[in-house]
Design an enzyme around this catalytic site. Structure first.
Site, PDB file in Angstrom:
ATOM      1  N   LYS A   1      -3.280  10.364  19.682  1.00  0.00           N
ATOM      2  CA  LYS A   1      -3.638  10.677  18.298  1.00  0.00           C
ATOM      3  C   LYS A   1      -5.137  10.518  18.068  1.00  0.00           C
ATOM      4  O   LYS A   1      -5.766  11.320  17.379  1.00  0.00           O
ATOM      5  CB  LYS A   1      -2.865   9.789  17.328  1.00  0.00           C
ATOM      6  CG  LYS A   1      -3.174  10.180  15.876  1.00  0.00           C
ATOM      7  CD  LYS A   1      -2.328   9.474  14.853  1.00  0.00           C
ATOM      8  CE  LYS A   1      -2.679  10.010  13.464  1.00  0.00           C
ATOM      9  NZ  LYS A   1      -1.978   9.287  12.403  1.00  0.00           N
TER      10      LYS A   1
ATOM     11  N   ASN B   1      -4.790   4.374  11.436  1.00  0.00           N
ATOM     12  CA  ASN B   1      -5.495   5.279  12.329  1.00  0.00           C
ATOM     13  C   ASN B   1      -6.394   4.474  13.255  1.00  0.00           C
ATOM     14  O   ASN B   1      -6.818   3.366  12.937  1.00  0.00           O
ATOM     15  CB  ASN B   1      -6.367   6.256  11.528  1.00  0.00           C
ATOM     16  CG  ASN B   1      -5.545   7.356  10.881  1.00  0.00           C
ATOM     17  OD1 ASN B   1      -4.562   7.825  11.437  1.00  0.00           O
ATOM     18  ND2 ASN B   1      -5.961   7.783   9.692  1.00  0.00           N
TER      19      ASN B   1
ATOM     20  N   SER C   1      -8.101  13.030   6.846  1.00  0.00           N
ATOM     21  CA  SER C   1      -8.073  11.871   5.939  1.00  0.00           C
ATOM     22  C   SER C   1      -9.482  11.389   5.619  1.00  0.00           C
ATOM     23  O   SER C   1      -9.755  10.940   4.502  1.00  0.00           O
ATOM     24  CB  SER C   1      -7.248  10.743   6.559  1.00  0.00           C
ATOM     25  OG  SER C   1      -7.797  10.325   7.797  1.00  0.00           O
TER      26      SER C   1
ATOM     27  N   GLU D   1     -13.053   5.413   7.260  1.00  0.00           N
ATOM     28  CA  GLU D   1     -12.493   4.652   8.378  1.00  0.00           C
ATOM     29  C   GLU D   1     -13.328   4.821   9.647  1.00  0.00           C
ATOM     30  O   GLU D   1     -12.784   5.051  10.728  1.00  0.00           O
ATOM     31  CB  GLU D   1     -11.062   5.112   8.663  1.00  0.00           C
ATOM     32  CG  GLU D   1     -10.034   4.724   7.631  1.00  0.00           C
ATOM     33  CD  GLU D   1      -8.645   5.185   8.029  1.00  0.00           C
ATOM     34  OE1 GLU D   1      -7.804   4.331   8.350  1.00  0.00           O
ATOM     35  OE2 GLU D   1      -8.393   6.399   8.024  1.00  0.00           O
TER      36      GLU D   1
ATOM     37  N   ALA E   1       0.431   7.673  -0.073  1.00  0.00           N
ATOM     38  CA  ALA E   1       1.100   8.890   0.388  1.00  0.00           C
ATOM     39  C   ALA E   1       2.067   8.606   1.537  1.00  0.00           C
ATOM     40  O   ALA E   1       3.239   8.991   1.486  1.00  0.00           O
ATOM     41  CB  ALA E   1       0.055   9.922   0.801  1.00  0.00           C
ATOM     42  N   ILE E   2       1.588   7.922   2.582  1.00  0.00           N
ATOM     43  CA  ILE E   2       2.456   7.602   3.713  1.00  0.00           C
ATOM     44  C   ILE E   2       3.429   6.484   3.353  1.00  0.00           C
ATOM     45  O   ILE E   2       4.636   6.555   3.624  1.00  0.00           O
ATOM     46  CB  ILE E   2       1.623   7.207   4.949  1.00  0.00           C
ATOM     47  CG1 ILE E   2       0.934   8.438   5.548  1.00  0.00           C
ATOM     48  CG2 ILE E   2       2.504   6.538   6.001  1.00  0.00           C
ATOM     49  CD1 ILE E   2       1.869   9.440   6.203  1.00  0.00           C
ATOM     50  N   GLY E   3       2.917   5.422   2.734  1.00  0.00           N
ATOM     51  CA  GLY E   3       3.760   4.268   2.434  1.00  0.00           C
ATOM     52  C   GLY E   3       4.924   4.590   1.517  1.00  0.00           C
ATOM     53  O   GLY E   3       6.060   4.155   1.754  1.00  0.00           O
TER      54      GLY E   3
ATOM     55  N   GLY F   1       0.844  -1.182   0.000  1.00  0.00           N
ATOM     56  CA  GLY F   1       0.000   0.000   0.000  1.00  0.00           C
ATOM     57  C   GLY F   1       0.883   1.238   0.000  1.00  0.00           C
ATOM     58  O   GLY F   1       0.902   2.017   0.946  1.00  0.00           O
ATOM     59  N   ALA F   2       1.652   1.396  -1.072  1.00  0.00           N
ATOM     60  CA  ALA F   2       2.630   2.488  -1.149  1.00  0.00           C
ATOM     61  C   ALA F   2       1.971   3.766  -1.654  1.00  0.00           C
ATOM     62  O   ALA F   2       2.300   4.288  -2.713  1.00  0.00           O
ATOM     63  CB  ALA F   2       3.797   2.088  -2.046  1.00  0.00           C
TER      64      ALA F   2
END
Length: 328
Positions: A205, A102, A274, A286, A10-12, A7-8
């Site tokens: 968080k 998250n 997000s 989510e 934005a973060i990955g 799952g590459a």
């Protein structure tokens, strides 16, 4: 060290680029136009800390990678249960899975020694044990992401703020595998503290996510707009107070005040959460990991959480009525 980023996005892709820059063998698993760009031009990172480009291997076929030492999961929590066909080819006997999600993780009550709910499955994030079957808890390393990125265009990641990725074992041990992964992240220019009680970070968080994410989706407002509206700010405070009560009932004591947590979110400025970004992109929300699991834990621990329940009902209805026809 051999690392696959499953799952590459934005973060990955940002983490993968940093790890590659630090000397790790990195394999990005992506799809679509983003994968095409990663193959042709690598990952280009635009950051206030300095732009850079990394060229790790990128593929859409995990079988091309084979077993790795670590899998960094860049997927949404609701995708975990169905990721087995992509994850399985990457798993060797001792492969650890860094779950950067998250909300409340599926392993939350595993390793919580001495608590009345030790080993209890949270249905909202592990329905019928589907996630535990796909990702056995003994492979899991928790990860709380304090970093904001976005895909500016395929293959190009805009890093907005933050470089901290706190990690920890569900049982609180400072394991060799956590320490090794932390060193690789630091070598790539990121912060990666190994926490003996990652659950406190999860709740800190989550205090922001549990309030700002659903309210932004319901109102289409940014975090600073929500914090700047007196009525919405009071609603955020109520949701955070109830979330703290649930955290305390599980034995966690996140060391942050509500005012400080709201102020931290406000400083982010006109940033879309997000959940709002997913809503606008027509993606699944989510809601279960960020809000549903907290309400479920409130039920299990006997904590009244009327505001959380009401907002959860509203955002759950939003998710159901905006879902793509195939997902309904």
């Amino acid at each position: 060290m051999k690392v696959a980023v499953l799952g590459a996005g934005a973060i990955g892709a940002y983490v993968g680029a940093a790890l590659h820059r630090g000397g790790a063998e990195v394999h990005l698993v992506a799809r679509g136009a983003h994968l095409t760009a990663l193959r042709e031009r690598g990952v280009r990172v635009l950051s206030p800390r300095g732009d850079f480009t990394a060229r790790p291997h990128a593929t859409g076929v995990p079988e091309d990678v084979g077993p790795v030492d670590y899998v960094f999961l860049g997927l949404k929590a609701q995708q975990y249960a169905g990721c087995g066909p992509l994850l399985d080819p990457l798993l060797g006997r001792d492969t650890a899975v860094i779950a950067a999600q998250n909300g409340i993780p599926w392993w939350y009550f595993h390793g919580l020694v001495g608590h009345a709910l030790e080993g209890r499955r949270i249905q909202a994030v592990d329905p019928g044990g589907a996630v535990s079957t796909t990702i056995p808890v003994e492979r899991a390393i928790g990860c709380v992401v304090y970093c904001s990125t976005e895909i500016a265009e395929p293959g190009v990641i805009r890093h907005l703020e933050g470089t901290r990725f706190s990690i920890g074992e569900p049982d609180g041990t400072l394991s060799p595998r956590c320490l090794e992964f932390s060193r690789a992240m630091v070598a790539g220019g990121l912060k990666c503290p190994v926490e003996s009680d990652l659950r406190n970070d999860i709740w800190i968080k989550l205090m922001g996510n549990v309030a700002f994410n659903p309210l932004s989706a319901l109102t289409r407002a940014t975090m600073v707009e929500i914090a700047g509206h007196p009525g919405a700010r009071r609603l955020v405070g109520s949701m955070m107070a109830e979330t703290l009560a649930v955290a305390h009932a599980t034995g966690s004591k996140p060391a942050i005040s509500i005012d400080k947590r709201i102020a931290g979110a406000e400083r982010v400025g006109h940033h879309k959460t997000s959940m709002l970004q997913d809503l606008e992109a027509g993606k699944e929300l989510e809601t279960d990991a960020i809000l549903g699991a907290v309400v479920e834990i409130a039920d299990l621990t006997g904590v009244p959480a009327p505001t959380l329940r009401d907002v959860h009902a509203a955002v759950d209805l939003l998710a159901r009525t905006t879902a793509a026809p195939a997902a309904r």
